[in-house]
Design an enzyme around this catalytic site. Structure first.
Site, PDB file in Angstrom:
ATOM      1  CD  GLN A 159       0.906  -9.005  -2.176  1.00  0.00           C
ATOM      2  OE1 GLN A 159       1.601  -9.692  -2.894  1.00  0.00           O
ATOM      3  NE2 GLN A 159      -0.339  -8.742  -2.482  1.00  0.00           N
ATOM      4  CG  ASP A 161      -1.901  -1.149   1.223  1.00  0.00           C
ATOM      5  OD1 ASP A 161      -2.245  -1.631   0.132  1.00  0.00           O
ATOM      6  OD2 ASP A 161      -2.280  -1.596   2.322  1.00  0.00           O
ATOM      7  CE  LYS A 175       2.522  -2.660  -4.244  1.00  0.00           C
ATOM      8  NZ  LYS A 175       2.181  -2.205  -2.879  1.00  0.00           N
ATOM      9  CG  ASN A 207      -2.555 -10.865  -1.996  1.00  0.00           C
ATOM     10  OD1 ASN A 207      -2.531 -10.716  -3.226  1.00  0.00           O
ATOM     11  ND2 ASN A 207      -1.542 -11.405  -1.349  1.00  0.00           N
ATOM     12  N   GLY A 209      -4.416  -4.415  -3.717  1.00  0.00           N
ATOM     13  CA  GLY A 209      -5.392  -3.397  -4.089  1.00  0.00           C
ATOM     14  C   GLY A 209      -4.606  -2.172  -4.485  1.00  0.00           C
ATOM     15  CG  HIS A 210      -1.852  -2.277  -6.906  1.00  0.00           C
ATOM     16  ND1 HIS A 210      -0.966  -2.911  -7.728  1.00  0.00           N
ATOM     17  CD2 HIS A 210      -1.602  -2.756  -5.659  1.00  0.00           C
ATOM     18  CE1 HIS A 210      -0.217  -3.752  -7.011  1.00  0.00           C
ATOM     19  NE2 HIS A 210      -0.593  -3.680  -5.758  1.00  0.00           N
ATOM     20  NE  ARG A 269      -7.376  -6.433   6.721  1.00  0.00           N
ATOM     21  CZ  ARG A 269      -6.451  -7.395   6.710  1.00  0.00           C
ATOM     22  NH1 ARG A 269      -6.273  -8.154   7.787  1.00  0.00           N
ATOM     23  NH2 ARG A 269      -5.713  -7.610   5.652  1.00  0.00           N
ATOM     24  CE  LYS A 274      -1.436   7.812   0.858  1.00  0.00           C
ATOM     25  NZ  LYS A 274      -2.326   7.149   1.786  1.00  0.00           N
ATOM     26  CB  THR A 312      -7.759  -5.604  -0.637  1.00  0.00           C
ATOM     27  OG1 THR A 312      -6.891  -5.273  -1.716  1.00  0.00           O
ATOM     28  CG2 THR A 312      -8.321  -6.988  -0.871  1.00  0.00           C
TER      29      THR A 312
HETATM   30  P1  GDP Z   1      -0.580   0.217  -3.559  1.00  0.00           P
HETATM   31  O1  GDP Z   1      -1.198  -1.038  -3.052  1.00  0.00           O
HETATM   32  O2  GDP Z   1       0.892   0.288  -3.276  1.00  0.00           O
HETATM   33  O3  GDP Z   1      -0.867   0.480  -5.016  1.00  0.00           O
HETATM   34  O4  GDP Z   1      -1.232   1.412  -2.734  1.00  0.00           O
HETATM   35  P2  GDP Z   1      -2.802   1.600  -2.401  1.00  0.00           P
HETATM   36  O5  GDP Z   1      -3.492   2.057  -3.612  1.00  0.00           O
HETATM   37  O6  GDP Z   1      -3.334   0.406  -1.700  1.00  0.00           O
HETATM   38  O7  GDP Z   1      -2.727   2.730  -1.301  1.00  0.00           O
HETATM   39  C1  GDP Z   1      -2.137   3.969  -1.560  1.00  0.00           C
HETATM   40  C2  GDP Z   1      -3.184   5.075  -1.302  1.00  0.00           C
HETATM   41  O8  GDP Z   1      -2.533   6.337  -1.278  1.00  0.00           O
HETATM   42  C3  GDP Z   1      -4.222   5.187  -2.391  1.00  0.00           C
HETATM   43  O9  GDP Z   1      -5.437   5.584  -1.810  1.00  0.00           O
HETATM   44  C4  GDP Z   1      -3.677   6.287  -3.302  1.00  0.00           C
HETATM   45  O10 GDP Z   1      -4.697   6.964  -4.027  1.00  0.00           O
HETATM   46  C5  GDP Z   1      -3.054   7.210  -2.299  1.00  0.00           C
HETATM   47  N1  GDP Z   1      -1.875   7.963  -2.754  1.00  0.00           N
HETATM   48  C6  GDP Z   1      -0.894   7.585  -3.613  1.00  0.00           C
HETATM   49  N2  GDP Z   1       0.055   8.540  -3.685  1.00  0.00           N
HETATM   50  C7  GDP Z   1      -0.324   9.521  -2.837  1.00  0.00           C
HETATM   51  C8  GDP Z   1       0.273  10.764  -2.453  1.00  0.00           C
HETATM   52  O11 GDP Z   1       1.365  11.144  -2.854  1.00  0.00           O
HETATM   53  N3  GDP Z   1      -0.425  11.518  -1.544  1.00  0.00           N
HETATM   54  C9  GDP Z   1      -1.627  11.133  -1.038  1.00  0.00           C
HETATM   55  N4  GDP Z   1      -2.226  11.930  -0.171  1.00  0.00           N
HETATM   56  N5  GDP Z   1      -2.209   9.971  -1.382  1.00  0.00           N
HETATM   57  C10 GDP Z   1      -1.555   9.175  -2.261  1.00  0.00           C
HETATM   58  P1  IMO Z   2      -0.793  -4.280  -2.130  1.00  0.00           P
HETATM   59  O1  IMO Z   2      -0.328  -4.899  -3.409  1.00  0.00           O
HETATM   60  C1  IMO Z   2      -0.945  -4.491   2.226  1.00  0.00           C
HETATM   61  C2  IMO Z   2      -0.957  -8.498   4.027  1.00  0.00           C
HETATM   62  C3  IMO Z   2      -2.173  -8.926   4.802  1.00  0.00           C
HETATM   63  C4  IMO Z   2      -1.535  -9.878   5.800  1.00  0.00           C
HETATM   64  C5  IMO Z   2      -0.448 -10.560   4.990  1.00  0.00           C
HETATM   65  C6  IMO Z   2      -0.852 -11.906   4.415  1.00  0.00           C
HETATM   66  O2  IMO Z   2      -2.075  -3.550  -2.240  1.00  0.00           O
HETATM   67  O3  IMO Z   2       0.293  -3.495  -1.498  1.00  0.00           O
HETATM   68  P2  IMO Z   2      -2.406 -12.662   2.408  1.00  0.00           P
HETATM   69  O4  IMO Z   2      -3.824 -12.342   2.092  1.00  0.00           O
HETATM   70  O5  IMO Z   2      -1.443 -12.262   1.356  1.00  0.00           O
HETATM   71  O6  IMO Z   2      -2.221 -14.077   2.837  1.00  0.00           O
HETATM   72  O7  IMO Z   2      -2.071 -11.784   3.708  1.00  0.00           O
HETATM   73  O8  IMO Z   2      -0.140  -9.667   3.926  1.00  0.00           O
HETATM   74  N1  IMO Z   2      -1.183  -8.043   2.643  1.00  0.00           N
HETATM   75  C7  IMO Z   2      -1.135  -6.767   2.240  1.00  0.00           C
HETATM   76  N2  IMO Z   2      -0.970  -5.630   2.941  1.00  0.00           N
HETATM   77  N3  IMO Z   2      -1.031  -4.430   0.888  1.00  0.00           N
HETATM   78  C8  IMO Z   2      -1.170  -5.562   0.157  1.00  0.00           C
HETATM   79  O9  IMO Z   2      -1.139  -5.564  -1.195  1.00  0.00           O
HETATM   80  C9  IMO Z   2      -1.263  -6.794   0.826  1.00  0.00           C
HETATM   81  N4  IMO Z   2      -1.423  -8.078   0.430  1.00  0.00           N
HETATM   82  C10 IMO Z   2      -1.354  -8.825   1.540  1.00  0.00           C
HETATM   83  O10 IMO Z   2      -2.791  -7.851   5.443  1.00  0.00           O
HETATM   84  O11 IMO Z   2      -0.895  -9.176   6.834  1.00  0.00           O
HETATM   85 MG    MG Z   3      -2.767  -1.640  -1.835  1.00  0.00          MG
END
Ligand code: GDP
Ligand code: IMO
Ligand code: MG
Length: 429
Positions: free
Chosen positions: A228, A18, A21, A43, A45-46, A307, A335, A304
């Protein structure tokens, strides 16, 4: 230079997932010929936000919003076909028609894997990782047991039935007899449903190893998108509080079926602070009201599962390991805007473990449980605006100090800075 103008580039998570990426992949993907996922499953969520429209992607790579790149789901990814079909339909409804290929060798998440995930998590108790309950550990385990189901099997009814019997019975017996869990669906209903999913996905299923091999030979630009992050890698970090794949860039060759002797850029996506969904020790964790305020400011709720994410100060022990294990050439620091208006910003530079200072991530779970953060306090900065993507040197002085301090501590340049969730809120050095 933007990394996707290089031939082969990679974006991987440098913390606990998270990190952003999806945003960084989308920022660079417009110039790539292929954008490829090589591990993990739904698992992940991008989030990609373009013109205030938010897309949450779980399986389809984050280059999908452009027309040029082909989106590839490699053999190392585990695919829930129901989720993939819903994701494709959701994109199509919003006018995005994915130019998608799915490896014929990718393993399939079956409904009993999701039931097993629940049963195993219960069994693991305090040693559980707090899984997303998407069936990730059971599907990778079945792959290693060698009774998994692959995408190609969904297209071959007899083989599929033969394999499904073994896989289903194994999971049912273990879940119900050994773990006291429940496998909800019958073998025959799964068989019929999944043959149907195979039919619908048939047009996307291909030998992606050969396609990517040819692309590489033709000098095409390929961008890999990790899921991840390094602190969830099954080998390198706080086992067993991990996911079930290698998230490290070293897994690309195995996860896409092409070996690269040269990768031009390996970018580690790192938040300017740290978040964690799920269970594990977390040395730089912030508790109480301060945690809630940072969580709300950063909107730190799982993409995803929804939580609330645990939050903490930037941890350079973790980032040092990300640089080393991934072979990072660059860090994207994300961020930074969420840290605006803090007077002071602690950065964890090492751990104190029973009186001993350690600067590298321990293998010992006991050491990690006992690790206390050692902080360096840096001055904060106020609100700021950026003019364009080359505005790096006019970032607030204390941001530049924050960046320089990290670069020196972890020995990797920070060449990309993200100051908001939108594509254009990105600054390059
Ligand atoms: P990923 O799993 O690594 O792709 O990241 P996620 O999408 O799960 O979580 C990143 C969150 O931060 C998302 O809600 C993005 O829209 C948000 N985000 C990404 N870059 C920035 C940033 O530079 N500033 C802020 N405030 N939010 C950001
Ligand atoms: P992205 O790609 C954050 C965490 C779960 C748990 C552990 C194992 O969006 O960054 P799993 O379901 O893989 O067996 O869970 O890994 N986890 C993540 N945490 N971002 C993710 O993906 C994750 N994918 C799995 O919360 O601790
Ligand atoms: Mg994510």
């Amino acid at each position: 230079m933007k990394p996707a103008t290089q031939k082969i580039s990679v974006i991987v998570g440098a913390q606990w997932g998270d990190e952003g990426k999806g945003k960084i992949t989308d920022f660079f993907a417009g110039e790539a010929d292929y954008v490829v996922r090589f591990q993990g499953g739904n698992n992940a969520g991008h989030t990609v936000i373009v013109n205030d429209e938010t897309f949450k992607l779980h399986l389809v790579p984050s280059g999908v919003l452009y027309s040029k790149p082909v989106s590839v789901i490699g053999n190392g990814v585990v695919v829930d076909p129901k989720v993939l079909l819903a994701e494709i339909a959701g994109l199509q409804k919003r006018g995005v028609n994915p130019n998608l290929l799915v490896s014929d060798r990718a393993h399939v998440i079956m409904p009993y894997h999701i039931d097993m995930d629940v049963a195993i998590t219960e069994h693991q108790g305090k040693l559980a990782a707090g899984s997303t309950k998407r069936g990730i550990a059971p599907v990778y385990a079945d792959k290693m047991y060698r009774h998994g189901i692959r995408m190609i099997d969904l297209l071959e009814p007899e083989i599929f039935h033969e394999k499904l019997e073994k896989s289903y019975l194994f999971n049912k017996n273990v879940a119900e007899k050994a773990l006291g869990g429940k496998i909800s669906l019958s073998l025959e209903s799964i068989y019929n449903d999944y043959l149907g999913y195979g039919n619908q996905l048939n047009k996307y299923i291909a030998d992606t190893s050969k396609i990517l091999y040819d692309a590489k030979k033709d000098g095409k630009s390929i961008l890999f998108e990790g899921a991840q992050g390094i602190s969830l890698d099954v080998d390198h970090v706080i086992y067993p509080h991990t996911t079930s794949s290698n998230t490290a860039a070293g897994n690309i060759a195995a996860g896409c079926g092409v070996s690269f002797t040269k990768i031009d850029k390996i970018i580690g996506a790192a938040k300017a602070y740290v978040t964690r969904v799920g269970i594990s020790p977390f040395p730089s964790e912030i508790e109480g009201e301060s945690a809630k305020s940072l969580r709300d400011k950063g909107n730190e709720y799982g993409t995803t599962t929804g939580r609330p994410r645990r939050v903490g100060w930037l941890d350079l022990v973790q980032l040092r390991q990300a640089v080393r294990v991934n072979g990072l050439t660059d860090i994207a620091l994300i961020k930074l805007d969420v840290l605006n208006n803090f007077k002071e910003l602690p950065i964890c530079i090492a751990y104190d473990v029973n009186g001993k200072t350690i600067a590298e991530m321990p293998a010992s779970l006991s050491d990690y449980r006992n690790a206390k953060p050692i902080y360096k306090i840096l001055p904060g900065w106020n609100d700021f605006n950026i003019k364009n993507e080359s505005d790096f040197s006019s970032l607030p002085k204390n941001i530049l100090k924050y960046i320089n301090f990290i670069e020196e501590e972890v020995d990797c340049p920070i060449t990309i800075v993200s100051v908001g969730p939108q594509r254009h809120q990105t600054v390059l050095k």
